[in-house]
Motif scaffolding. Structure first.
Motif, short mmCIF file in Angstrom:
data_model
loop_
_atom_site.label_atom_id
_atom_site.label_comp_id
_atom_site.label_asym_id
_atom_site.label_seq_id
_atom_site.Cartn_x
_atom_site.Cartn_y
_atom_site.Cartn_z
N SER A 22 2.32 4.90 0.67
CA SER A 22 2.26 5.82 1.80
C SER A 22 3.21 6.97 1.55
O SER A 22 4.21 6.83 0.85
CB SER A 22 2.65 5.08 3.08
N LEU A 28 -10.17 3.09 1.34
CA LEU A 28 -9.81 1.81 0.73
C LEU A 28 -9.21 0.85 1.77
O LEU A 28 -9.53 -0.34 1.78
CB LEU A 28 -8.83 2.02 -0.41
N LEU A 29 -8.35 1.36 2.64
CA LEU A 29 -7.77 0.52 3.69
C LEU A 29 -8.86 0.02 4.64
O LEU A 29 -8.82 -1.14 5.07
CB LEU A 29 -6.73 1.30 4.49
N PHE A 32 0.83 -1.20 0.00
CA PHE A 32 0.00 0.00 0.00
C PHE A 32 0.87 1.25 0.00
O PHE A 32 1.74 1.40 0.84
CB PHE A 32 -0.93 0.00 1.22
N ARG A 58 -5.44 9.41 9.34
CA ARG A 58 -4.61 9.60 8.14
C ARG A 58 -3.15 9.76 8.51
O ARG A 58 -2.27 9.20 7.85
CB ARG A 58 -5.11 10.81 7.34
N GLN A 83 -7.52 6.89 0.24
CA GLN A 83 -6.70 5.73 0.60
C GLN A 83 -7.15 5.16 1.95
O GLN A 83 -7.17 3.94 2.13
CB GLN A 83 -5.23 6.12 0.65
N ILE A 130 -1.70 9.32 4.49
CA ILE A 130 -2.43 8.93 3.29
C ILE A 130 -3.63 9.84 3.07
O ILE A 130 -4.06 10.56 3.97
CB ILE A 130 -2.89 7.45 3.37
N SER A 131 -4.18 9.80 1.88
CA SER A 131 -5.36 10.60 1.56
C SER A 131 -6.60 9.97 2.19
O SER A 131 -6.58 8.80 2.63
CB SER A 131 -5.55 10.70 0.05
#
Length: 104
Positions: free
Chosen positions: A14, A77-78, A12, A64, A74, A70-71
């Motif tokens: 970062s 999604l995680l 992922f 975050r 993101q 991360i955005s």
């Protein structure tokens, strides 16, 4: 205060190379994190979790940062990956239905 660990996959992307493989989130951060999987707005998350919008914003910023800067996308999604893999502890506040808990 209970702390919950979430594993970040090695693949992922970062923005912070120093992110540990597991992020330590507080219980309330983890509830917000799991609700992020629905793609809900801060106002929808606040209504679902019975928090103020500013509290949700505060937790999203912390999440975050703990996940490597991360955005929000993101993080969503995680959170979806975490829910799908079942690697997160069950949280009764998320299973009660409501706008942010159901599919969008």
């Amino acid at each position: 205060m209970r702390v919950v660990s979430f594993s970040v996959p090695a693949w992922f992307p970062s923005y912070d190379a120093q992110v540990p493989p597991e992020a330590q989130l507080t219980e309330q951060e983890s509830a917000v994190f799991l609700c992020l999987a629905t793609g809900a707005s801060n106002a929808e998350l606040a209504a679902e979790l019975q928090l103020s919008v500013s509290t949700v914003k505060f937790h999203v910023v912390n999440i975050r940062a703990k996940l490597g800067g991360i955005s929000r996308l993101q993080a969503c999604l995680l959170a979806a990956l975490a829910r799908q893999s079942g690697s997160t502890p069950p949280d009764d506040s998320l299973s009660g239905g409501g706008a942010a808990a159901g599919p969008r």
